[in-house]
Design a protein around this motif. Structure first.
Motif, mmCIF file in Angstrom:
data_model
loop_
_atom_site.group_PDB
_atom_site.id
_atom_site.type_symbol
_atom_site.label_atom_id
_atom_site.label_comp_id
_atom_site.label_asym_id
_atom_site.label_seq_id
_atom_site.Cartn_x
_atom_site.Cartn_y
_atom_site.Cartn_z
ATOM 1 N N GLY A 71 29.751 35.755 58.935
ATOM 2 C CA GLY A 71 31.178 35.874 58.247
ATOM 3 C C GLY A 71 31.489 37.093 57.882
ATOM 4 O O GLY A 71 31.140 37.488 56.731
ATOM 5 N N VAL A 72 32.378 38.111 58.434
ATOM 6 C CA VAL A 72 32.823 39.332 58.055
ATOM 7 C C VAL A 72 34.059 39.150 57.495
ATOM 8 O O VAL A 72 35.218 38.460 57.961
ATOM 9 C CB VAL A 72 32.915 40.151 59.376
ATOM 10 N N ILE A 73 34.307 39.820 56.141
ATOM 11 C CA ILE A 73 35.410 39.466 55.229
ATOM 12 C C ILE A 73 36.165 41.069 55.443
ATOM 13 O O ILE A 73 35.744 42.059 55.289
ATOM 14 C CB ILE A 73 34.875 39.463 53.724
ATOM 15 N N TYR A 74 37.524 40.811 55.542
ATOM 16 C CA TYR A 74 38.713 41.782 55.787
ATOM 17 C C TYR A 74 39.366 41.536 54.716
ATOM 18 O O TYR A 74 39.694 40.522 54.025
ATOM 19 C CB TYR A 74 39.336 41.646 57.108
ATOM 20 N N THR A 75 39.914 42.991 54.341
ATOM 21 C CA THR A 75 40.926 42.941 53.143
ATOM 22 C C THR A 75 42.398 43.254 53.458
ATOM 23 O O THR A 75 42.515 43.792 54.851
ATOM 24 C CB THR A 75 40.383 43.924 52.058
ATOM 25 N N HIS A 76 43.147 42.746 52.949
ATOM 26 C CA HIS A 76 44.545 43.379 52.929
ATOM 27 C C HIS A 76 44.608 44.827 53.310
ATOM 28 O O HIS A 76 45.378 45.306 54.124
ATOM 29 C CB HIS A 76 45.694 42.596 51.954
ATOM 30 N N TYR A 91 29.236 40.328 54.126
ATOM 31 C CA TYR A 91 29.320 39.107 54.759
ATOM 32 C C TYR A 91 29.529 38.036 53.962
ATOM 33 O O TYR A 91 28.665 38.123 52.917
ATOM 34 C CB TYR A 91 27.915 39.151 55.421
ATOM 35 N N TYR A 92 30.217 36.884 54.346
ATOM 36 C CA TYR A 92 30.448 35.915 53.330
ATOM 37 C C TYR A 92 29.240 35.061 53.133
ATOM 38 O O TYR A 92 28.458 34.778 54.015
ATOM 39 C CB TYR A 92 31.665 35.026 54.083
ATOM 40 N N LYS A 93 28.789 34.969 51.861
ATOM 41 C CA LYS A 93 28.029 34.110 51.288
ATOM 42 C C LYS A 93 26.565 34.661 51.845
ATOM 43 O O LYS A 93 25.621 33.830 51.868
ATOM 44 C CB LYS A 93 27.844 32.879 51.842
ATOM 45 N N ASP A 94 26.377 36.073 51.997
ATOM 46 C CA ASP A 94 25.194 36.567 52.520
ATOM 47 C C ASP A 94 24.803 38.019 51.894
ATOM 48 O O ASP A 94 24.996 39.033 52.741
ATOM 49 C CB ASP A 94 25.108 36.580 53.841
ATOM 50 N N ALA A 95 24.492 38.042 50.605
ATOM 51 C CA ALA A 95 24.463 39.250 49.995
ATOM 52 C C ALA A 95 23.359 40.073 50.361
ATOM 53 O O ALA A 95 23.675 41.488 50.644
ATOM 54 C CB ALA A 95 24.257 39.192 48.469
ATOM 55 N N GLU A 104 41.959 42.264 48.287
ATOM 56 C CA GLU A 104 41.915 40.622 48.311
ATOM 57 C C GLU A 104 41.484 40.563 49.687
ATOM 58 O O GLU A 104 41.931 41.167 50.745
ATOM 59 C CB GLU A 104 43.272 39.872 47.721
ATOM 60 N N PRO A 105 40.708 39.320 50.078
ATOM 61 C CA PRO A 105 40.517 38.853 51.491
ATOM 62 C C PRO A 105 41.564 38.568 51.974
ATOM 63 O O PRO A 105 42.603 37.645 51.845
ATOM 64 C CB PRO A 105 39.351 37.918 51.171
ATOM 65 N N ILE A 106 41.926 38.845 53.386
ATOM 66 C CA ILE A 106 43.003 38.310 54.221
ATOM 67 C C ILE A 106 42.353 37.426 55.475
ATOM 68 O O ILE A 106 43.131 36.778 55.877
ATOM 69 C CB ILE A 106 43.771 39.595 54.899
ATOM 70 N N ALA A 107 41.112 37.882 56.006
ATOM 71 C CA ALA A 107 40.398 37.353 57.298
ATOM 72 C C ALA A 107 39.181 37.131 57.061
ATOM 73 O O ALA A 107 38.413 38.002 56.252
ATOM 74 C CB ALA A 107 41.082 37.994 58.285
ATOM 75 N N LEU A 108 38.775 35.985 57.577
ATOM 76 C CA LEU A 108 37.091 35.952 57.789
ATOM 77 C C LEU A 108 36.867 35.747 59.389
ATOM 78 O O LEU A 108 37.527 35.112 59.925
ATOM 79 C CB LEU A 108 36.732 34.763 56.846
ATOM 80 N N ARG A 138 31.798 24.171 58.407
ATOM 81 C CA ARG A 138 31.139 23.938 57.295
ATOM 82 C C ARG A 138 30.791 25.205 56.366
ATOM 83 O O ARG A 138 30.902 25.437 55.288
ATOM 84 C CB ARG A 138 29.831 23.376 57.652
ATOM 85 N N HIS A 139 30.423 26.468 56.882
ATOM 86 C CA HIS A 139 30.310 27.395 56.334
ATOM 87 C C HIS A 139 31.335 27.948 55.739
ATOM 88 O O HIS A 139 31.219 28.603 54.489
ATOM 89 C CB HIS A 139 29.453 28.715 57.271
ATOM 90 N N SER A 140 32.367 28.194 56.307
ATOM 91 C CA SER A 140 33.673 28.679 55.923
ATOM 92 C C SER A 140 34.487 27.735 54.922
ATOM 93 O O SER A 140 35.347 28.527 54.205
ATOM 94 C CB SER A 140 34.590 29.090 57.060
ATOM 95 N N GLU A 141 34.064 26.737 54.689
ATOM 96 C CA GLU A 141 34.579 25.615 53.714
ATOM 97 C C GLU A 141 36.072 25.699 53.944
ATOM 98 O O GLU A 141 36.974 25.696 53.232
ATOM 99 C CB GLU A 141 34.220 25.942 52.217
ATOM 100 N N ALA A 142 36.353 25.570 55.352
ATOM 101 C CA ALA A 142 37.920 25.552 55.547
ATOM 102 C C ALA A 142 38.429 24.506 55.204
ATOM 103 O O ALA A 142 38.155 23.292 55.221
ATOM 104 C CB ALA A 142 37.947 25.780 57.326
ATOM 105 N N ARG A 143 39.796 24.485 54.541
ATOM 106 C CA ARG A 143 40.435 23.425 53.916
ATOM 107 C C ARG A 143 41.314 22.834 54.936
ATOM 108 O O ARG A 143 41.814 21.663 54.936
ATOM 109 C CB ARG A 143 41.468 23.924 52.812
ATOM 110 N N VAL A 144 41.954 23.694 55.688
ATOM 111 C CA VAL A 144 42.851 23.352 57.019
ATOM 112 C C VAL A 144 42.265 23.923 58.343
ATOM 113 O O VAL A 144 41.620 24.987 58.237
ATOM 114 C CB VAL A 144 44.320 23.953 56.636
#
Length: 568
Positions: A216-221, A420-424, A200-204, A116-122
């Motif tokens: 949720g930790v955001i990684y970039t390319h 952190y994703y959605k956690d400023a 751009e983000p590559i991984a969460l 739910r937090h990640s809003e995964a589409r697939v």
């Protein structure tokens, strides 16, 4: 001419492209097209080559695009270390999406929270985890959240029995099946959606949750590209290595080796369940050159029964990168005897995995075994992608390299998370002052300045005003010949505030009384540091990456009540 550039210099497509680890797959498919890329550790299935792997990833990316996946959409993967996990680390970002590899040991409640937090589409679901995934999706629906498209991975590997196979032969609730999606995804000429911006983000990646609710930790390319190369260097990887997947691929994207192996045209040997016997079998069967894992994995290897061991390939040692708590000296000695070369590293999810390494120096080879082990237990210094320091968190001044003054381990550089994703607020707190604050307490060793972690700031025990490092107490416990595993936390004490409480797992066939363990530690530690409570347990609570969940042990120690002790 760009701002700040020398006269005559230009920045254009000929001399600049966004950094991305997707380029590693493109190169290996050309340089090593017929070399094995991915193979299951057990079973008779032939390996897939790098050419085949690239084609499959392109088809899968095309299929994701056909499912409506677009830029920055999150695609979750709930799977163990199966070949599909390797492919998805390329296919998902090829579709300009963000891969979110979920901890394969999550329960349904937490899996639903993260979906739910990640809003995964697939979400790609390993057949072995189908039951948990179904329940997680049910909880997700009850919460009123949008359900992701479900793709079932039917790779039945490593000891699946007929009962397990029948689990996925009937109704699954999945809308798609992995191999069908790959074969029907379209031609391999699908145009890779290269990132226009390397940031751009590559991984969460969600943190392991050893101290709090996962973030949720955001990684970039860019970060993934640089840390993949740094990890290859840390592992001393030459071209065409054979890498055994004993590190979960969901953990920091396998310490970024999910991409790093491709950079060197190596072979991914996928291991669904890690045991000592499975490691020895895979090393012998596939000629493994490199692997990794927490000290728990090292313990599995050294404690494997004689009949489970297989001779290692002659002429070289198998390099094993380990992280987390320092490996006990006895385990290091035994690993060397068995033919493994242990490389000690340290890092966090927020640093893309390993960020420091205890870089070995030839002059240490001649030292006695116990001194070599003490050196190898250090966390060392940073790799080429960032810098490390130990600072007073209040003043931000570096602590002296005196081996005594403690400070907080901090990092800055190109392989620190974007946030952190959605956690400023949490992002701002973690990156305050221009450094990432790890929460780990450490000293710097005189002479070489190597970092030596003493404890998590939340794990340090303050007893009668004295700081007690649980890592140091655990090292004393590991020296006991009957102790297989140990973890130390604080237990409430009426006089001292708190005192060390040790939870101990004994080796098979051994017996030991708690009082004996206390006496043993008192012979090796200052009296105030020795455990006042020892609890013998069958196993320690751990995350899927082998880290002990000390918050669970602290709750147990607290439930035991406050000690009413003398002032001795």
């Amino acid at each position: 001419m760009g701002r700040g550039m020398m006269e005559g210099a230009v920045l254009c497509a000929a001399n600049h492209a966004p950094l991305t680890p997707l380029s590693f797959l493109e190169r290996s498919a050309v340089v090593y097209p017929d070399r094995p890329a991915v193979v299951a550790a057990a079973g008779d299935a032939p390996p897939r080559t790098w050419r085949e792997t690239r084609d499959r990833c392109l088809r899968l990316a095309a299929a994701l695009a056909g499912l409506g996946v677009r830029r920055r959409h999150v695609v979750a993967v709930f799977a163990q270390n199966v070949p599909a996990m390797c492919e998805l680390h390329f296919a998902v970002p090829m579709a300009e999406a963000v891969i979110c590899a979920l901890n394969s040991r999550l329960d349904a409640a937490m899996a639903s929270v993260l979906l739910r937090h990640s809003e995964a589409r697939v979400v790609f679901v390993d057949a072995a985890l189908l039951g948990v995934a179904r329940e997680a999706l049910r909880l997700l629906s009850e919460a009123g959240a949008a359900a992701p498209v479900v793709v079932l991975i039917r790779e039945l590997l490593d000891g699946w029995d007929d009962g397990s196979a029948s689990l996925v032969s009937g109704t699954t609730g999945a809308e798609h099946e992995y191999e069908a999606l790959v074969s029907g995804g379209g031609p391999p000429e699908f145009a890779v959606r290269w990132p226009a911006d390397e940031n751009e983000p590559i991984a969460l990646n969600y943190t392991s949750g050893t101290t709090s609710r996962p973030k949720g930790v955001i990684y970039t390319h860019r970060g993934a590209y640089l840390n993949s190369l740094a990890s290859v260097l840390l592992n001393d990887m030459a071209s065409m290595p054979v890498y055994l997947w004993s590190v979960p691929m969901f953990h920091c994207n396998g310490w970024c080796m999910a991409w790093g192996v491709a950079a060197q045209g190596g072979t991914n040997v996928c291991l669904r369940k890690v045991t000592g016997a499975a490691v020895f079998d895979a090393v012998a069967r596939h000629g493994v050159t490199h692997m990794g894992g927490a000290p728990t994995v090292l313990g599995m290897i050294v404690h494997a029964a004689p009949e489970e061991r297989r001779p290692l390939p002659p002429g070289r040692k198998v390099a094993v990168m380990t992280g987390g708590a320092p490996p006990p000296p006895a385990v290091l000695f035994r690993m060397e005897e068995l033919g493994f070369l242990v490389i000690h590293s340290y890092g966090l999810t927020e640093t893309y995995g390993p960020a420091t390494v205890c870089a070995w120096k030839p002059e240490w080879d001649a030292l006695p075994a116990d001194e070599r082990a003490a050196i190898k237990a250090r966390q060392g210094l940073h790799h080429l992608g960032l810098e490390v320091d130990v600072k007073d968190p209040a003043t931000m001044r570096s602590v002296p390299a005196d081996g005594a003054t403690m400070g907080e381990v901090m990092f800055r550089g190109n392989t620190v998370m974007s946030g952190y994703y959605k956690d400023a607020p949490a992002t701002a707190e973690a990156l305050a002052g221009g450094w990432f604050r790890s929460g780990d307490l450490a000293v710097r060793v005189p002479g070489d300045g190597y970092v030596k972690v003493r404890d998590r700031s939340k794990d340090i025990i303050i007893s009668g005003g004295e700081n007690i490092s649980t890592i140091e107490v655990e090292a004393a416990l590991f020296a006991h010949p009957a102790v297989a595993e140990a973890a130390v936390v604080g237990r409430p004490d009426e006089h001292w505030g708190e005192t060390p409480c040790a939870f101990v797992v004994v080796k098979n066939g051994e017996r030991v009384e708690p009082e004996e363990v206390v006496a043993f530690c008192r012979g090796r530690l200052p009296r105030y540091m020795a455990p006042r409570t020892v609890v013998i347990v069958e196993e320690l609570p751990k995350t899927a990456t082998g880290k002990v969940q000390k918050f669970a042990l602290r709750e147990k120690a607290k439930a035991m009540g406050s000690l009413s002790t003398s002032k001795l």
